[in-house]
Every structure is written in structure tokens, then in C-alpha cells.
Design a protein around this motif. Structure first.
Motif, short mmCIF file in Angstrom:
data_model
loop_
_atom_site.label_atom_id
_atom_site.label_comp_id
_atom_site.label_asym_id
_atom_site.label_seq_id
_atom_site.Cartn_x
_atom_site.Cartn_y
_atom_site.Cartn_z
N SER A 77 0.85 -1.20 0.00
CA SER A 77 0.00 0.00 0.00
C SER A 77 0.89 1.25 0.00
N PRO A 78 0.33 2.42 -0.36
CA PRO A 78 1.13 3.66 -0.32
C PRO A 78 1.74 3.90 1.07
N GLU A 79 0.99 3.56 2.15
CA GLU A 79 1.52 3.74 3.52
C GLU A 79 2.73 2.84 3.75
N MET A 80 2.63 1.61 3.23
CA MET A 80 3.76 0.69 3.39
C MET A 80 5.00 1.20 2.64
N ILE A 81 4.78 1.71 1.44
CA ILE A 81 5.89 2.21 0.63
C ILE A 81 6.54 3.41 1.32
N GLN A 82 5.68 4.29 1.87
CA GLN A 82 6.17 5.46 2.59
C GLN A 82 7.04 5.06 3.79
N LEU A 83 6.54 4.10 4.57
CA LEU A 83 7.30 3.62 5.75
C LEU A 83 8.62 2.96 5.34
N ALA A 84 8.58 2.21 4.25
CA ALA A 84 9.79 1.55 3.76
C ALA A 84 10.83 2.60 3.38
N LYS A 85 10.38 3.64 2.70
CA LYS A 85 11.31 4.70 2.28
C LYS A 85 11.91 5.42 3.48
N GLU A 86 11.02 5.76 4.45
CA GLU A 86 11.49 6.47 5.66
C GLU A 86 12.57 5.69 6.38
N ASN A 87 12.45 4.36 6.37
CA ASN A 87 13.38 3.53 7.15
C ASN A 87 14.44 2.85 6.28
N LYS A 88 14.55 3.32 5.03
CA LYS A 88 15.56 2.78 4.10
C LYS A 88 15.45 1.26 3.97
N ILE A 89 14.21 0.79 3.83
CA ILE A 89 13.97 -0.64 3.63
C ILE A 89 13.67 -0.87 2.15
N VAL A 90 14.38 -1.85 1.57
CA VAL A 90 14.10 -2.20 0.17
C VAL A 90 12.89 -3.14 0.17
N LEU A 91 11.86 -2.74 -0.59
CA LEU A 91 10.62 -3.52 -0.62
C LEU A 91 10.41 -4.05 -2.04
N LEU A 92 10.28 -5.38 -2.15
CA LEU A 92 10.11 -6.02 -3.46
C LEU A 92 8.82 -6.82 -3.49
N GLU A 93 8.23 -6.92 -4.68
CA GLU A 93 7.02 -7.74 -4.85
C GLU A 93 7.31 -8.83 -5.89
N THR A 94 7.09 -10.08 -5.49
CA THR A 94 7.31 -11.18 -6.44
C THR A 94 6.00 -11.92 -6.72
N PRO A 95 5.82 -12.40 -7.95
CA PRO A 95 4.63 -13.22 -8.23
C PRO A 95 4.77 -14.62 -7.65
N PHE A 96 6.00 -15.01 -7.24
CA PHE A 96 6.23 -16.36 -6.71
C PHE A 96 5.56 -16.55 -5.35
N SER A 97 5.21 -17.79 -5.02
CA SER A 97 4.73 -18.12 -3.67
C SER A 97 5.91 -18.04 -2.71
N ILE A 98 5.60 -18.04 -1.42
CA ILE A 98 6.68 -18.03 -0.42
C ILE A 98 7.57 -19.26 -0.63
#
Lengths: 114, 136
Positions: A77-98
């Protein structure tokens, strides 16, 4: 393993952070349970999860985890992306299952935490 | 230095805001990162507990030159059996809390693991006080 290699191997899309960072990821942990993630003694690991909410990023922040891979096409979500940026966390989305993402990364040299 | 935060029960979007601010302050004080991690994990678990179980609460963190003391007071259901709540796996969390990735009965044991001193006082129907201290 470089973050750019994690991205290629899991066909992931980067939604926050810098893919070109020189960070070298050696270990990963897969979980939807944040309580479990908060008991880990290791830092700087890759977290693979199907849980897409703000608490995922808060948990990563507290646990000193700087790379998070959202599995099975979960969208940040936009809130998640914002928090990731604030905390210098790289956030990736994969189509693969866990399972598939974990398997591919494991067979390419990423070690388990336990 | 004293930091005070109000915590709203049920507000999962804001859960972690207090812990995040405390982490930033501790970083500025140049405290070793492993020590910071232990402190903020305990604070975060306790903060999530208030959001998950209580109506509202207050978090007070006092930071001295070699210690941090955190006091969380809430108005909530209280804990019937504190000893049982300290057992790993015991939980009274709602389905909603579990869907957020919590409520597995690991919060209080994990707080205990990460702090140097812990004190829990609870009254059923009124609320709970969780107080802990870490030295650095």
C-alpha cells in the motif's frame, strides 16, 4: 547475494528502496507471523512474507531488517511504501509463492536463519 | 530525558509509532545497535499489546545516561493470570489481531527475553502496568 540478484531470481518488482545498494544478503527467513520475526537474533536478513500491512514494515524496522520480499503477488500500500522509504527498507514484490521464492533463493546460496 | 506517547486501542495503523520515535532517539545517543534492537523490540511488543487488547494507554520512556525505563499503563481488560500470559503460546488475541501477524502468545515472553528488569501489575477489568528497564 546482491539485492539485484534476489530481484532477478524471483522476477520481483522493486517498489521502495535502492536496488543498486551493495548490501550483501546472506540469510533469509520466511514467515507471515510477525511475532516470530521479532524473536530473531540475526539482523540484516531478507524477510520473505505474504503479510502485506503496515505492521510488516514496523516489524522490519524494529528487527533491523532492510530487505523485504512480498510473495504471491501481494501489493504494497502507499503507507507501506512510505514507511519503507522512511526507514531505508528495500521492498520487493514477487509473483512467486513463499515456497517457490524461498526455494529459488535457497538453491542459489541464501542460507536459512535456523 | 522523558518521552510520553498516547496509544489508542485498535489503531493498528499507528501501532509502532512510539517505538519508532524511541528507536530514533536511542540511535542519536550512539547506543550499540544490538542493545537498541533489544529495547525497541520490547517496546514494540508492549505497544502492540495495548493496541490489540486495551482501550487506550500511555507509554512513558525515561532515558538516563546508562539506562532506559519504559512504563506502559493501559485501561483495558487486565490480565487474569500473569504467569500464564508469560507462557509461550498462550494468547487471548482476537482474529483481527492474528490477521495482523500477531497474537501467537509470544509477546510477553519476548519482552522478558529482551529486557533486564520486568514488572507486570494487572487488575482484571481495569488495566495493566508493564514496566521494564534496560541498561547500556
Amino acid at each position: 547475494m546482491k539485492i539485484s540478484d534476489i530481484q532477478k531470481l524471483t522476477e520481483a518488482r522493486i517498489v521502495a528502496g535502492d536496488l543498486l545498494t551493495e548490501k550483501n544478503i546472506k540469510k533469509a527467513f520466511s514467515s507471515d507471523l510477525m511475532s516470530d520475526v521479532l524473536t530473531l537474533d540475526e539482523e540484516d536478513i531478507l524477510l520473505i512474507t505474504g503479510l502485506a500491512n503496515v505492521q510488516l514494515l514496523r516489524t522490519a524496522e524494529m528487527a533491523d531488517i532492510h530487505v523485504v520480499l512480498l510473495a504471491r503477488n501481494k501489493k504494497a500500500s502507499p503507507e507501506m511504501i512510505q514507511l519503507a522509504k522512511e526507514n531505508k527498507i528495500v521492498l520487493l514484490e514477487t509473483p512467486f509463492s513463499i515456497f517457490r521464492a524461498s526455494g529459488v533463493l535457497f538453491s542459489n546460496g541464501i542460507k536459512p536463519v535456523y | 530525558m522523558e518521552l510520553v506517547f498516547e496509544i489508542e486501542g485498535g489503531d493498528f495503523t499507528s501501532a509502532g509509532n512510539a517505538s519508532s520515535k524511541i528507536k530514533k532517539v536511542l540511535k542519536q545517543l550512539n547506543i550499540d545497535s544490538k542493545t537498541i534492537k533489544r529495547i525497541v523490540i520490547a517496546v514494540y511488543e508492549a505497544e502492540v499489546n495495548i493496541v490489540a487488547h486495551a482501550k487506550k494507554g500511555i507509554l512513558k520512556a525515561s532515558i538516563g545516561s546508562h539506562f532506559i525505563e519504559v512504563k506502559l499503563t493501559d485501561k483495558g481488560p487486565g490480565i487474569e493470570d500473569v504467569e500464564k500470559a508469560m507462557e509461550a503460546g498462550f494468547s487471548t488475541a482476537s482474529k483481527q489481531v492474528r490477521e495482523m501477524g500477531f497474537g501467537a502468545g509470544m509477546g510477553l515472553p519476548n519482552i522478558k527475553k529482551n529486557v533486564d528488569e520486568l514488572d507486570i501489575v494487572s487488575e482484571v477489568g481495569k488495566g495493566t502496568l508493564v514496566k521494564f528497564k534496560n541498561y547500556f
